[in-house]
Design a protein around this motif. Structure first.
Motif, short mmCIF file in Angstrom:
data_model
loop_
_atom_site.label_atom_id
_atom_site.label_comp_id
_atom_site.label_asym_id
_atom_site.label_seq_id
_atom_site.Cartn_x
_atom_site.Cartn_y
_atom_site.Cartn_z
N LEU A 266 29.44 -9.66 20.33
CA LEU A 266 29.09 -10.80 19.48
C LEU A 266 28.00 -11.60 20.18
O LEU A 266 28.09 -11.87 21.38
CB LEU A 266 30.32 -11.68 19.23
N PHE A 267 26.98 -11.98 19.43
CA PHE A 267 25.87 -12.75 19.99
C PHE A 267 25.73 -14.07 19.23
O PHE A 267 25.76 -14.09 17.99
CB PHE A 267 24.57 -11.95 19.90
N LYS A 268 25.59 -15.17 19.96
CA LYS A 268 25.52 -16.48 19.33
C LYS A 268 24.41 -16.57 18.30
O LYS A 268 24.57 -17.20 17.25
CB LYS A 268 25.35 -17.57 20.40
N ARG A 269 23.27 -15.95 18.59
CA ARG A 269 22.14 -16.04 17.68
C ARG A 269 22.42 -15.34 16.36
O ARG A 269 21.95 -15.76 15.30
CB ARG A 269 20.90 -15.43 18.34
N ARG B 40 30.39 -10.16 7.83
CA ARG B 40 29.81 -11.23 8.66
C ARG B 40 29.23 -10.66 9.95
O ARG B 40 28.21 -11.15 10.44
CB ARG B 40 30.89 -12.27 8.96
N TYR B 41 29.88 -9.64 10.49
CA TYR B 41 29.35 -9.05 11.72
C TYR B 41 28.00 -8.38 11.46
O TYR B 41 27.02 -8.62 12.18
CB TYR B 41 30.32 -8.02 12.31
N ASP C 19 29.29 -0.25 18.93
CA ASP C 19 30.51 -0.58 19.68
C ASP C 19 30.28 -0.37 21.18
O ASP C 19 30.78 -1.15 22.02
CB ASP C 19 31.63 0.32 19.17
N MET C 20 29.53 0.67 21.54
CA MET C 20 29.29 1.00 22.95
C MET C 20 28.29 0.07 23.62
O MET C 20 28.12 0.13 24.85
CB MET C 20 28.78 2.44 23.07
N LEU C 21 27.65 -0.78 22.84
CA LEU C 21 26.64 -1.66 23.42
C LEU C 21 27.25 -2.58 24.48
O LEU C 21 26.58 -2.99 25.43
CB LEU C 21 25.98 -2.50 22.32
N LYS D 15 33.97 -15.83 16.18
CA LYS D 15 34.51 -15.94 17.54
C LYS D 15 35.34 -14.71 17.91
O LYS D 15 35.96 -14.08 17.03
CB LYS D 15 35.38 -17.19 17.66
N PRO D 16 35.39 -14.37 19.20
CA PRO D 16 36.18 -13.20 19.62
C PRO D 16 37.64 -13.27 19.17
O PRO D 16 38.22 -12.25 18.80
CB PRO D 16 36.06 -13.24 21.15
#
Length: 280
Positions: A177-180, A261-262, A165-167, A186-187
């Motif tokens: 969230l990263f596209k790859r 999914r995350y 979470d802190m990233l 989506k946010p």
């Protein structure tokens, strides 16, 4: 040419780390036996978890407090549980810090908090775990050993979920969230599902009378502590996802699917078709 050379060096570095921090067969078998919630992983998944645990040991610095002896058992138990949430995301999610400090049991932390009126208070409290932004993860070994899967409690997964979470900055229940890694997540979808679940859980907790509070705290799949802040809700639900996945999916199906999914893992094995393929 440069990219190929970089990959070759990275591969060599990885191989050296795996050799240097190889986990003995007997120790790995004991670790898995003490963590029955890992039973859903197939042989390939367990092999990848073992490699990632070794790489975690290579990247992080373990220390102890209050005269606790640092043993291989402690290090591997923590590494295996810390590696699980990022198994299909990568150890890069734990970048920017190196320290893991193990206490024999609960420890005292001091922190400042700001109330709704903007008044800052100095508080002292006992803790079983703590994750510092840009700093170490602190864990109680007594509590680490409790997170075997009997209920939705796992201090290692909880604190390392905070690190994820802190990233993206201060922990707020909205991990990056990263596209790859999350091409179809989506946010706005995260906000719709997660915020709704959090608000509903907070209303439920607020509605519990003093007379029924103890019973609720003992029987609730999600610890009432999760209502303190969205970041705690994310961490507590991450515990439930990995430790008690089927009850969690049954009670919170939309939230389970969002977190699965995350993390790109399906511990309850309910997805059809399966989640996105694993990454290196």
């Amino acid at each position: 040419m440069l990219t190929s050379l970089t990959r070759w060096f990275d591969s060599r570095k990885r191989e050296r780390a795996l050799r240097r921090h190889a986990i003995p067969d007997a120790l790995w078998a004991r670790t898995l036996a003490n963590l029955p919630f890992l039973d859903w992983l197939d042989d390939a998944g367990r092999a990848r978890l073992r490699d990632m645990s070794s790489l975690f040991l290579a990247q992080k610095q373990f220390s102890t407090a209050h005269d606790l002896e640092l043993t291989d058992e402690i290090c591997v138990a923590v590494a295996a549980q810390a590696a699980l949430p990022v198994l299909n995301l990568g150890l890069d999610f734990y970048r920017g810090w190196v320290g893991v400090v193990i206490y024999p049991g609960e420890f005292v932390i001091r922190k400042t908090v700001e109330d709704e009126d903007g008044v800052v208070h100095e508080i002292v409290q006992d803790a079983s775990g703590e994750a510092w932004e840009g700093g170490p993860v602190l864990l109680s070994w007594e509590d680490v050993r409790m997170g075997s899967g009997g209920d939705a409690y796992n201090v290692v997964i909880h604190e390392f979920a905070h690190k994820i979470d802190m990233l993206g900055g201060e922990a707020d229940g909205r991990p990056p969230l990263f596209k790859r890694l999350h091409p179809d997540l989506k946010p706005q979808e995260w906000a719709d599902v997660f915020d709704h679940a959090y608000d509903r859980f907070c209303r439920r907790v607020d509605g519990i009378s003093d007379r029924r509070w103890q019973q609720f705290a003992e029987t609730s799949l999600i610890d009432p502590y999760a209502a303190d802040h969205p970041s705690e809700f994310f961490a507590v639900c991450s515990e439930a996802l990995f430790v008690t996945p089927r009850p969690f999916e049954a009670a919170y199906p939309e939230l389970y699917r969002l977190l699965a999914r995350y993390y790109r893992q399906d511990p309850a094995q309910v997805f059809d078709p399966p989640l996105a393929p694993e990454i290196d």
